[in-house]
Structures are given as structure tokens and as C-alpha cells.
Design an enzyme around this catalytic site. Structure first.
Site, PDB file in Angstrom:
ATOM      1  CB  ILE A  26      -0.951   0.001   1.219  1.00 50.32           C
ATOM      2  CG1 ILE A  26      -1.752  -1.314   1.259  1.00 50.32           C
ATOM      3  CG2 ILE A  26      -1.908   1.188   1.158  1.00 50.32           C
ATOM      4  CD1 ILE A  26      -2.504  -1.544   2.572  1.00 50.32           C
ATOM      5  CG  ASN A  43      12.246  -3.188   8.849  1.00 50.44           C
ATOM      6  OD1 ASN A  43      11.393  -3.356   7.978  1.00 50.44           O
ATOM      7  ND2 ASN A  43      12.172  -3.753  10.038  1.00 50.44           N
ATOM      8  CG  PHE A  81       1.703   2.761   4.813  1.00 45.96           C
ATOM      9  CD1 PHE A  81       0.381   2.440   4.561  1.00 45.96           C
ATOM     10  CD2 PHE A  81       2.244   3.875   4.170  1.00 45.96           C
ATOM     11  CE1 PHE A  81      -0.397   3.206   3.703  1.00 45.96           C
ATOM     12  CE2 PHE A  81       1.488   4.650   3.308  1.00 45.96           C
ATOM     13  CZ  PHE A  81       0.162   4.319   3.078  1.00 45.96           C
ATOM     14  CE1 TYR A 110      -2.456  -6.411  10.977  1.00 50.18           C
ATOM     15  CE2 TYR A 110      -4.636  -7.293  10.480  1.00 50.18           C
ATOM     16  CZ  TYR A 110      -3.623  -6.391  10.234  1.00 50.18           C
ATOM     17  OH  TYR A 110      -3.779  -5.448   9.255  1.00 50.18           O
ATOM     18  CE  LYS A 144      -1.905  -2.758  11.678  1.00 55.86           C
ATOM     19  NZ  LYS A 144      -1.066  -1.713  11.089  1.00 55.86           N
ATOM     20  CG  ASN A 149      -0.572 -15.627   4.789  1.00 59.52           C
ATOM     21  OD1 ASN A 149      -0.727 -16.792   5.096  1.00 59.52           O
ATOM     22  ND2 ASN A 149       0.365 -14.838   5.304  1.00 59.52           N
ATOM     23  NE  ARG A 181     -12.489 -11.648   5.036  1.00 59.92           N
ATOM     24  CZ  ARG A 181     -13.238 -12.647   5.506  1.00 59.92           C
ATOM     25  NH1 ARG A 181     -14.535 -12.714   5.199  1.00 59.92           N
ATOM     26  NH2 ARG A 181     -12.709 -13.574   6.285  1.00 59.92           N
TER      27      ARG A 181
HETATM   28  P1  NAD Z   1       3.482  -4.579   3.518  1.00 53.78           P
HETATM   29  O1  NAD Z   1       4.063  -5.664   4.367  1.00 53.78           O
HETATM   30  O2  NAD Z   1       3.569  -4.719   2.046  1.00 53.78           O
HETATM   31  O3  NAD Z   1       4.102  -3.176   3.917  1.00 53.78           O
HETATM   32  C1  NAD Z   1       4.570  -2.897   5.225  1.00 53.78           C
HETATM   33  C2  NAD Z   1       5.912  -2.207   5.086  1.00 53.78           C
HETATM   34  O4  NAD Z   1       6.405  -1.917   6.384  1.00 53.78           O
HETATM   35  C3  NAD Z   1       6.953  -3.087   4.390  1.00 53.78           C
HETATM   36  O5  NAD Z   1       7.654  -2.319   3.449  1.00 53.78           O
HETATM   37  C4  NAD Z   1       7.859  -3.536   5.533  1.00 53.78           C
HETATM   38  O6  NAD Z   1       9.173  -3.782   5.097  1.00 53.78           O
HETATM   39  C5  NAD Z   1       7.754  -2.339   6.458  1.00 53.78           C
HETATM   40  N1  NAD Z   1       8.034  -2.664   7.856  1.00 53.78           N
HETATM   41  C6  NAD Z   1       7.587  -3.717   8.573  1.00 53.78           C
HETATM   42  N2  NAD Z   1       8.056  -3.657   9.823  1.00 53.78           N
HETATM   43  C7  NAD Z   1       8.823  -2.537   9.906  1.00 53.78           C
HETATM   44  C8  NAD Z   1       9.583  -1.927  10.928  1.00 53.78           C
HETATM   45  N3  NAD Z   1       9.658  -2.476  12.141  1.00 53.78           N
HETATM   46  N4  NAD Z   1      10.260  -0.782  10.656  1.00 53.78           N
HETATM   47  C9  NAD Z   1      10.205  -0.231   9.423  1.00 53.78           C
HETATM   48  N5  NAD Z   1       9.499  -0.762   8.399  1.00 53.78           N
HETATM   49  C10 NAD Z   1       8.818  -1.903   8.647  1.00 53.78           C
HETATM   50  O7  NAD Z   1       1.955  -4.414   3.967  1.00 53.78           O
HETATM   51  P2  NAD Z   1       0.816  -3.534   3.321  1.00 53.78           P
HETATM   52  O8  NAD Z   1      -0.203  -4.462   2.775  1.00 53.78           O
HETATM   53  O9  NAD Z   1       1.374  -2.478   2.476  1.00 53.78           O
HETATM   54  O10 NAD Z   1       0.199  -2.907   4.647  1.00 53.78           O
HETATM   55  C11 NAD Z   1       0.578  -1.627   5.139  1.00 53.78           C
HETATM   56  C12 NAD Z   1      -0.083  -1.405   6.476  1.00 53.78           C
HETATM   57  O11 NAD Z   1      -1.492  -1.535   6.328  1.00 53.78           O
HETATM   58  C13 NAD Z   1       0.327  -2.408   7.556  1.00 53.78           C
HETATM   59  O12 NAD Z   1       0.433  -1.727   8.781  1.00 53.78           O
HETATM   60  C14 NAD Z   1      -0.843  -3.389   7.592  1.00 53.78           C
HETATM   61  O13 NAD Z   1      -1.014  -3.966   8.861  1.00 53.78           O
HETATM   62  C15 NAD Z   1      -2.007  -2.479   7.250  1.00 53.78           C
HETATM   63  N6  NAD Z   1      -3.143  -3.171   6.624  1.00 53.78           N
HETATM   64  C16 NAD Z   1      -2.946  -3.920   5.504  1.00 53.78           C
HETATM   65  C17 NAD Z   1      -4.025  -4.581   4.924  1.00 53.78           C
HETATM   66  C18 NAD Z   1      -3.868  -5.451   3.703  1.00 53.78           C
HETATM   67  O14 NAD Z   1      -4.777  -6.236   3.431  1.00 53.78           O
HETATM   68  N7  NAD Z   1      -2.803  -5.335   2.937  1.00 53.78           N
HETATM   69  C19 NAD Z   1      -5.297  -4.445   5.475  1.00 53.78           C
HETATM   70  C20 NAD Z   1      -5.444  -3.669   6.620  1.00 53.78           C
HETATM   71  C21 NAD Z   1      -4.368  -3.023   7.182  1.00 53.78           C
HETATM   72  N1  UFG Z   2      -9.232 -17.350   0.955  1.00 54.68           N
HETATM   73  C1  UFG Z   2      -9.333 -18.564   0.308  1.00 54.68           C
HETATM   74  N2  UFG Z   2      -8.197 -19.138  -0.168  1.00 54.68           N
HETATM   75  C2  UFG Z   2      -6.963 -18.560  -0.029  1.00 54.68           C
HETATM   76  C3  UFG Z   2      -6.870 -17.297   0.623  1.00 54.68           C
HETATM   77  C4  UFG Z   2      -8.027 -16.725   1.122  1.00 54.68           C
HETATM   78  O1  UFG Z   2     -10.421 -19.134   0.174  1.00 54.68           O
HETATM   79  O2  UFG Z   2      -5.959 -19.138  -0.475  1.00 54.68           O
HETATM   80  C5  UFG Z   2     -10.467 -16.693   1.433  1.00 54.68           C
HETATM   81  C6  UFG Z   2     -10.499 -16.462   2.930  1.00 54.68           C
HETATM   82  O3  UFG Z   2     -11.027 -17.590   3.591  1.00 54.68           O
HETATM   83  C7  UFG Z   2     -11.395 -15.226   3.033  1.00 54.68           C
HETATM   84  C8  UFG Z   2     -11.102 -14.460   1.734  1.00 54.68           C
HETATM   85  O4  UFG Z   2     -10.531 -15.420   0.843  1.00 54.68           O
HETATM   86  O5  UFG Z   2     -12.752 -15.598   3.005  1.00 54.68           O
HETATM   87  C9  UFG Z   2     -10.124 -13.321   1.913  1.00 54.68           C
HETATM   88  O6  UFG Z   2      -8.942 -13.807   2.558  1.00 54.68           O
HETATM   89  P1  UFG Z   2      -7.599 -12.935   2.592  1.00 54.68           P
HETATM   90  O7  UFG Z   2      -6.565 -13.770   3.274  1.00 54.68           O
HETATM   91  O8  UFG Z   2      -7.293 -12.420   1.234  1.00 54.68           O
HETATM   92  O9  UFG Z   2      -8.006 -11.671   3.462  1.00 54.68           O
HETATM   93  P2  UFG Z   2      -8.500 -11.558   4.964  1.00 54.68           P
HETATM   94  O10 UFG Z   2      -9.826 -10.889   4.908  1.00 54.68           O
HETATM   95  O11 UFG Z   2      -8.418 -12.853   5.675  1.00 54.68           O
HETATM   96  O12 UFG Z   2      -7.393 -10.602   5.615  1.00 54.68           O
HETATM   97  C10 UFG Z   2      -6.841  -9.493   4.899  1.00 54.68           C
HETATM   98  C11 UFG Z   2      -5.418  -9.225   5.378  1.00 54.68           C
HETATM   99  C12 UFG Z   2      -5.403  -8.636   6.748  1.00 54.68           C
HETATM  100  C13 UFG Z   2      -6.340  -7.475   6.813  1.00 54.68           C
HETATM  101  C14 UFG Z   2      -7.717  -7.888   6.374  1.00 54.68           C
HETATM  102  C15 UFG Z   2      -8.689  -6.745   6.414  1.00 54.68           C
HETATM  103  O13 UFG Z   2      -4.649 -10.415   5.368  1.00 54.68           O
HETATM  104  O14 UFG Z   2      -4.106  -8.183   7.064  1.00 54.68           O
HETATM  105  O15 UFG Z   2      -7.648  -8.395   5.054  1.00 54.68           O
HETATM  106  O16 UFG Z   2      -8.221  -5.667   5.740  1.00 54.68           O
HETATM  107  F1  UFG Z   2      -6.393  -6.957   8.058  1.00 54.68           F
END
Ligand code: NAD
Ligand code: UFG
Length: 344
Positions: free
Chosen positions: A14, A34, A85, A153, A157, A201, A234
Site C-alpha cells: 500500500i 527496514n 504503514f 493482529y 491495531k 496468505n 470480503r
Molecule cells: P506490507 O508488508 O507490504 O508493507 C509494510 C511495510 O512496512 C513493508 O515495506 C515492511 O518492510 C515495512 N516494515 C515492517 N516492519 C517494519 C519496521 N519495524 N520498521 C520499518 N518498516 C517496517 O503491507 P501492506 O499491505 O502495504 O500494509 C501496510 C499497512 O497496512 C500495515 O500496517 C498493515 O497492517 C495495514 N493493513 C494492511 C491490509 C492489507 O490487506 N494489505 C489491510 C489492513 C491493514
Molecule cells: N481465501 C481462500 N483461499 C486462499 C486465501 C483466502 O479461500 O488461499 C479466502 C479467505 O477464507 C477469506 C477471503 O478469501 O474468506 C479473503 O482472505 P484474505 O486472506 O485475502 O483476506 P483476509 O480478509 O483474511 O485478511 C486481509 C489481510 C489482513 C487485513 C484484512 C482486512 O490479510 O491483514 O484483510 O483488511 F487486516
């Protein structure tokens, strides 16, 4: 005129898309990352796409390291605002290693905000999550829907949201906690996108890797949920819509004369089942995605779907991109970068 922003975790999925949007708006960015879950290559590509608009400097460092954060605030000019982030996001991992999640997500946020306070920079956008709602029974999910996180997790948050709420009550802080639903897709250029390490995942990268032939089939986790087709629902949103939301949120916060504490759902308001996503991807790309139904994944809830109206009312933001856009752009990224940034 452009602002100067600190973006922690700016090399991530993101963060990289948001960095590009902010650079295109003419802002100067300082990224602190990092590279725990990302690659410096993402930032090189962001700079290439920005094509001379805005600027981006990098500090490689850990957000928990007070010296690294202090260095960020002391290098160059005044920082007008921060997007935080940097954090960990894997639900299962958080169950197995909760202390790491409390350390990175909560302690990292504490170290960051302490430095912000010291330097008089009190404008912050924080990455929260829709998982703070736990396993809700009533929809649509509004911001005042009770929170009930069911894994470390989400608990970490929510703890940060609460810490930031307390800071705002001391006055002077302008904070937005954005509760993201499920960001997917990629920049339409196919140059930047989501680059999970190892076996993905998440649903979307798994689908694109199956479509590319890197994995044999998708495992659909459960078809016995109380949803119309039995698979989990979702609220998927295009990562570029989410990136835009950050730009608009910073603009909004910087215009506020007084202390402000916002908590906003960031989603489309339209939930989709796993099978709807699979079939949408097949329609958008013309590629069949083989799948089999396997047991539910522990910790998954039947449904999460945003009410996104508050974000529209407060920020004037709403998601505009479709499932087809998400599939097309995510697939373009996967095709152009079969191994992500590593050998892409
Ligand atoms: P991401 O893992 O791609 O990005 C996170 C970034 O933070 C990475 O570049 C990582 O190297 C850096 N990072 C991790 N730990 C660190 C530390 N201790 N110091 C400095 N940098 C560090 O994840 P993303 O999908 O871009 O998510 C960004 C943020 O949004 C995260 O906080 C995540 O929890 C939150 N979020 C993500 C999702 C999602 O579905 N992707 C949904 C809800 C919330
Ligand atoms: N799913 C499958 N097969 C897979 C992966 C996922 O059937 O291989 C299903 C899950 O059961 C769920 C849906 O697809 O019903 C979405 O799963 P994701 O793992 O893509 O997303 P989640 O909603 O479980 O979680 C994600 C991120 C979290 C974040 C959350 C809400 O992993 O970090 O969305 O933003 F917090």
C-alpha cells in the site's frame, strides 16, 4: 505547494502505491522502511513512474529504533505529516508470535509518535484494519459498530487506535485511523504491485499465481459459511483507490485548525464472495482458475463489508474502480513480474 511527508513502510504494497500518488501531487517524501517485507526496487520503480514529479528519499531503518526515527525528523526540512504503514499484517503469524506483533505494531507506533511529539509534528494517518470488528453479526459495518478483535493482529491495531485517541485528547494532534478492508490489484502500469514472500496468505495474489501456472489450484477455505454461495465475503478495493484515500486524508487533516480524531472505514461497501472473485477474475482475464473446496481456515469470519459513507461525508472520498479493474491490473503486474521484485 507540495508538503514534506514521512512515510513509514513506504516500500510495501500500500505504501508504494500511496507514495506514487503523493509524488504525482508534487509532495516530497521521506520513506522509513527496514525492508522486512518489501524491496528497495519498489521505490526505484515508484520514482520512475513519478517521472520527475515530487521527490523521494529513503532511510533504511526500523520504526522501533528511536535513533532511526529521530534521524528521519532531523534530516532535511520540517515534516508536515506522517503516514504510518510500517507494521505486520499476517493474522496466523500474529497468533503464533503475538509478542512480535505487540512490539512492531504497538511499540513501533509509540516510538514514532513520541518523536512526532518531540518535533511538533502532530498530523498522522494510521493504517488500521477492518479486522478490528471481529466477527460482526450486523451489517453494514459502521465506524461505531462495536470492535471485538479476535486475534493479536487486530488487537494490536485497535490498541494503536486507542493510543492515538488518547493523544488527540491531549490536544493539538490531528489523526486519522483508516480501517482498510481488502486492498487488491496493482498500479495499472504493472510496474508496482503486491509481492508476497513465499506462499501467499491472501486470496488475490494466490489467484494470480494460479492463473500464471505458479501454483496448481486455489484452495477455497470453506463453502459452509452462512453466505449465499457458502464462501467467505470480503470488501475488496483497488489499491489505487486506497492510495488516493491517503492523499485526500492528509489534505483534510492539514486543513483542520483544531485537534481532530477520525476513524474511517475504507472500502467499497460491496462485499464479494471468494467464488465471485474467482469468476470475476476469469471474466476479466479469460483465464480459468482451477480450485477445490477445503476446510475453513482458522480465524476467518464469514463476512466483512464496509459502510463507506463516513469517508465520503468527511473526506469526499469513495472507491471508483471495479472488480474488473482490480483483476486486470493485478494480473498485468503478475504477468510482468512473475517472481515479484526479486527477478522481475
Ligand atoms: P506490507 O508488508 O507490504 O508493507 C509494510 C511495510 O512496512 C513493508 O515495506 C515492511 O518492510 C515495512 N516494515 C515492517 N516492519 C517494519 C519496521 N519495524 N520498521 C520499518 N518498516 C517496517 O503491507 P501492506 O499491505 O502495504 O500494509 C501496510 C499497512 O497496512 C500495515 O500496517 C498493515 O497492517 C495495514 N493493513 C494492511 C491490509 C492489507 O490487506 N494489505 C489491510 C489492513 C491493514
Ligand atoms: N481465501 C481462500 N483461499 C486462499 C486465501 C483466502 O479461500 O488461499 C479466502 C479467505 O477464507 C477469506 C477471503 O478469501 O474468506 C479473503 O482472505 P484474505 O486472506 O485475502 O483476506 P483476509 O480478509 O483474511 O485478511 C486481509 C489481510 C489482513 C487485513 C484484512 C482486512 O490479510 O491483514 O484483510 O483488511 F487486516
Amino acid at each position: 505547494m507540495g508538503h514534506r511527508f514521512l512515510i513509514t513502510g513506504g516500500a510495501g504494497f500500500i505504501g508504494s502505491h500511496t507514495a506514487l500518488v503523493l509524488m504525482e501531487q508534487g509532495h516530497s517524501l521521506l520513506v522509513l522502511d527496514n525492508f522486512d517485507n518489501s524491496s528497495p526496487e519498489a521505490l526505484e520503480r515508484v520514482k520512475g513512474l513519478a517521472n520527475g514529479q515530487g521527490s523521494l528519499e529513503l532511510i533504511e531503518g526500523d520504526v522501533r529504533d528511536a535513533d532511526a526515527v529521530e534521524h528521519a525528523f532531523k534530516s532535511g526540512g520540517t515534516i508536515d505529516g506522517v503516514i504510518h504503514f510500517a507494521g505486520l499484517k499476517a493474522v496466523g503469524e500474529s497468533v503464533n508470535d503475538p509478542l512480535r506483533y505487540w512490539d512492531v505494531n504497538v511499540n513501533g507506533s509509540r516510538v514514532l509518535t513520541a518523536a512526532m511529539e518531540r518535533h511538533g509534528c502532530r498530523t498522522l494517518v494510521f493504517s488500521s484494519t477492518s479486522t478490528v470488528y471481529g466477527e460482526p453479526q450486523t451489517f453494514p459495518l459502521q465506524e461505531q459498530t462495536p470492535t471485538a478483535p479476535i486475534h493479536p493482529y487486530a488487537q494490536t491495531k485497535l490498541a494503536v487506535e486507542q493510543m492515538l485517541g488518547a493523544l488527540c485528547r491531549t490536544g493539538a494532534w490531528r489523526v486519522a485511523s483508516l480501517r482498510y478492508f481488502n486492498p487488491v490489484g496493482a498500479h495499472p502500469s504493472g510496474r508496482i504491485g503486491e509481492d508476497p514472500l513465499g506462499i501467499p496468505n491472501n486470496l488475490f495474489p494466490f489467484i494470480t499465481q494460479v492463473a500464471a501456472g505458479r501454483r496448481e489450484q486455489l484452495h477455497v477455505f470453506g463453502d459452509d459459511y452462512p453466505t449465499p454461495d457458502g464462501t467467505g465475503i470480503r470488501d475488496y478495493l483497488h489499491v489505487m483507490d486506497l492510495a488516493d484515500a491517503h492523499g485526500v486524508t492528509l489534505d483534510h487533516l492539514l486543513q483542520q485548525p483544531d485537534s481532530t480524531a477520525l476513524t474511517l472505514n475504507i472500502g467499497t461497501g460491496r462485499g464479494l464472495s471468494v467464488l465471485e472473485v474467482v469468476h470475476g477474475f476469469e471474466r476479466a482475464t479469460g483465464i480459468t482458475v482451477p480450485y477445490s473446496i477445503v476446510p475453513r481456515r482458522p480465524g476467518d469470519v464469514p463476512k466483512l463489508e464496509a459502510c463507506p459513507l463516513q469517508a465520503k461525508t468527511v473526506l469526499g472520498w469513495e472507491a471508483s474502480r471495479t472488480l474488473e479493474d482490480m483483476c486486470r491490473d493485478g494480473w498485468a503486474w503478475q504477468q510482468a513480474n512473475p517472481m515479484g521484485y526479486r527477478r522481475g
